[in-house]
Design a protein around this motif. Structure first.
Motif, PDB file in Angstrom:
ATOM      1  N   GLY A  56       0.810  -0.954   0.192  1.00  0.00           N
ATOM      2  CA  GLY A  56       0.517  -0.103   0.472  1.00  0.00           C
ATOM      3  C   GLY A  56       0.888   1.318  -0.167  1.00  0.00           C
ATOM      4  N   VAL A  57       1.745   1.133   1.081  1.00  0.00           N
ATOM      5  CA  VAL A  57       2.451   2.589   0.897  1.00  0.00           C
ATOM      6  C   VAL A  57       3.624   2.556  -0.134  1.00  0.00           C
ATOM      7  N   HIS A  58       4.459   1.321  -1.258  1.00  0.00           N
ATOM      8  CA  HIS A  58       4.490   2.005  -2.805  1.00  0.00           C
ATOM      9  C   HIS A  58       3.528   2.310  -3.426  1.00  0.00           C
ATOM     10  N   ALA A  59       2.390   2.040  -3.400  1.00  0.00           N
ATOM     11  CA  ALA A  59       1.375   1.986  -4.646  1.00  0.00           C
ATOM     12  C   ALA A  59       0.533   3.411  -4.474  1.00  0.00           C
ATOM     13  N   ASP A  60       0.756   3.983  -3.112  1.00  0.00           N
ATOM     14  CA  ASP A  60       0.839   5.577  -3.054  1.00  0.00           C
ATOM     15  C   ASP A  60       1.928   6.352  -3.344  1.00  0.00           C
ATOM     16  N   ASP A 111       1.707   7.197  -7.190  1.00  0.00           N
ATOM     17  CA  ASP A 111       1.070   7.969  -7.461  1.00  0.00           C
ATOM     18  C   ASP A 111       1.164   9.217  -7.207  1.00  0.00           C
ATOM     19  N   ILE A 112       2.436   9.287  -6.636  1.00  0.00           N
ATOM     20  CA  ILE A 112       2.476  11.353  -6.538  1.00  0.00           C
ATOM     21  C   ILE A 112       2.380  11.831  -7.198  1.00  0.00           C
ATOM     22  N   PRO A 113       2.554  11.098  -9.347  1.00  0.00           N
ATOM     23  CA  PRO A 113       2.943  12.290  -9.781  1.00  0.00           C
ATOM     24  C   PRO A 113       1.219  13.191  -9.810  1.00  0.00           C
TER      25      PRO A 113
END
Length: 75
Positions: free
Chosen positions: A37-41, A44-46
């Protein structure tokens, strides 16, 4: 024993071991079960502040529109 020889032996043994342990720990931390979940969030930052383009005659108007006819030609 001079300083160079001591530091060389230290780097060849204990510092190398510490770097390998750090590397294995970093890989284990990145691939731990709860981090998906942390890596998916983070991935999506850009796209967080992305908005859809509105249908207005702005500076990027297409050729043939009223705004584009009044703009000077590019060199």
């Amino acid at each position: 024993m001079d300083t160079y020889s001591f530091l060389r032996e230290l780097a060849d043994s204990w510092v190398l071991l510490a770097m390998v342990i750090f590397y294995v720990g970093a890989i284990a931390w990145a691939f731990r079960p709860g981090s998906k979940g942390v890596h998916a969030d983070i991935a999506d930052i850009p796209f967080r502040n992305e908005t859809l383009a509105e249908d207005t005659d702005g500076p990027r108007a297409v050729r043939g529109s009223k705004t584009a006819q009044n703009m000077p030609e590019a060199l």
